[in-house]
Design an enzyme around this catalytic site. Structure first.
Site, PDB file in Angstrom:
ATOM      1  N   TYR A 110       0.224   5.422   1.623  1.00 50.03           N
ATOM      2  CA  TYR A 110       1.313   4.508   1.982  1.00 50.03           C
ATOM      3  C   TYR A 110       2.317   4.353   0.839  1.00 50.03           C
ATOM      4  O   TYR A 110       3.531   4.313   1.066  1.00 50.03           O
ATOM      5  CB  TYR A 110       0.763   3.144   2.377  1.00 50.03           C
ATOM      6  CG  TYR A 110      -0.071   3.169   3.630  1.00 50.03           C
ATOM      7  CD1 TYR A 110       0.420   3.710   4.817  1.00 50.03           C
ATOM      8  CD2 TYR A 110      -1.356   2.653   3.649  1.00 50.03           C
ATOM      9  CE1 TYR A 110      -0.344   3.741   5.969  1.00 50.03           C
ATOM     10  CE2 TYR A 110      -2.128   2.675   4.796  1.00 50.03           C
ATOM     11  CZ  TYR A 110      -1.614   3.226   5.952  1.00 50.03           C
ATOM     12  OH  TYR A 110      -2.371   3.252   7.094  1.00 50.03           O
ATOM     13  N   LYS A 111       1.840   4.276  -0.389  1.00 48.51           N
ATOM     14  CA  LYS A 111       2.752   4.131  -1.531  1.00 48.51           C
ATOM     15  C   LYS A 111       3.676   5.338  -1.666  1.00 48.51           C
ATOM     16  O   LYS A 111       4.854   5.184  -2.003  1.00 48.51           O
ATOM     17  CB  LYS A 111       1.962   3.916  -2.825  1.00 48.51           C
ATOM     18  CG  LYS A 111       1.453   2.511  -2.988  1.00 48.51           C
ATOM     19  CD  LYS A 111       0.803   2.329  -4.355  1.00 48.51           C
ATOM     20  CE  LYS A 111       0.448   0.884  -4.607  1.00 48.51           C
ATOM     21  NZ  LYS A 111      -0.132   0.700  -5.957  1.00 48.51           N
TER      22      LYS A 111
END
Length: 143
Positions: A110-111
């Protein structure tokens, strides 16, 4: 974590596909091995919409999963692309979700796509009232 599921299949169907759906899904399928076989579900995202009085509509991604054998093929990226497109088209100001602290693979996934960790950045903490707490609060007290 199958042993933690308490919801019945009937409840799940009613809640998602009844008169007033509480959630929506995006399903990822691959074709069957030959023309006579049905397609196979290999991933999904469950989502619903919330509202924040500070920023407006938000898409909340409740569940997101791609089967191990089908990871790394762009299926997850396509699911996120479709969720993002839906959020933009419905004028959402963001997409919210939670990730277990020990799920470092997902956190990095996600990052890399631009997700912010609000628990660290803004100090938000997740709380929950369980069903027994709700029943206790909903029951009138005698004075």
């Amino acid at each position: 974590m199958e042993n933690q599921v308490t919801l019945t299949e009937q409840e799940l169907l009613e809640d998602g596909f009844g008169e007033t759906p509480f959630y929506h899904c995006i399903i990822a399928e691959v074709p069957g091995g030959d023309a006579s076989q049905d397609s196979k579900v290999v991933g999904f995202a469950m989502y619903y919409f919330t509202y924040d009085p500070w920023v407006g509509k938000q898409l909340y991604m409740e569940e997101f999963y791609v089967m191990d054998d089908f990871r790394g093929l762009g299926i997850g990226s396509e699911i996120l692309r479709r969720l993002s497109d839906l959020a933009v088209k419905t004028r959402c100001t963001g997409m919210m979700f939670v990730v277990a602290e020990n799920n470092e693979v997902s956190i990095q996934y996600y990052k890399r796509r631009g997700a912010e960790d609000l628990s660290q950045e803004e100090g938000w903490r997740l709380y929950r009232f369980d069903k027994s707490s709700l029943v206790k609060m909903a029951t009138p007290t005698e004075e």
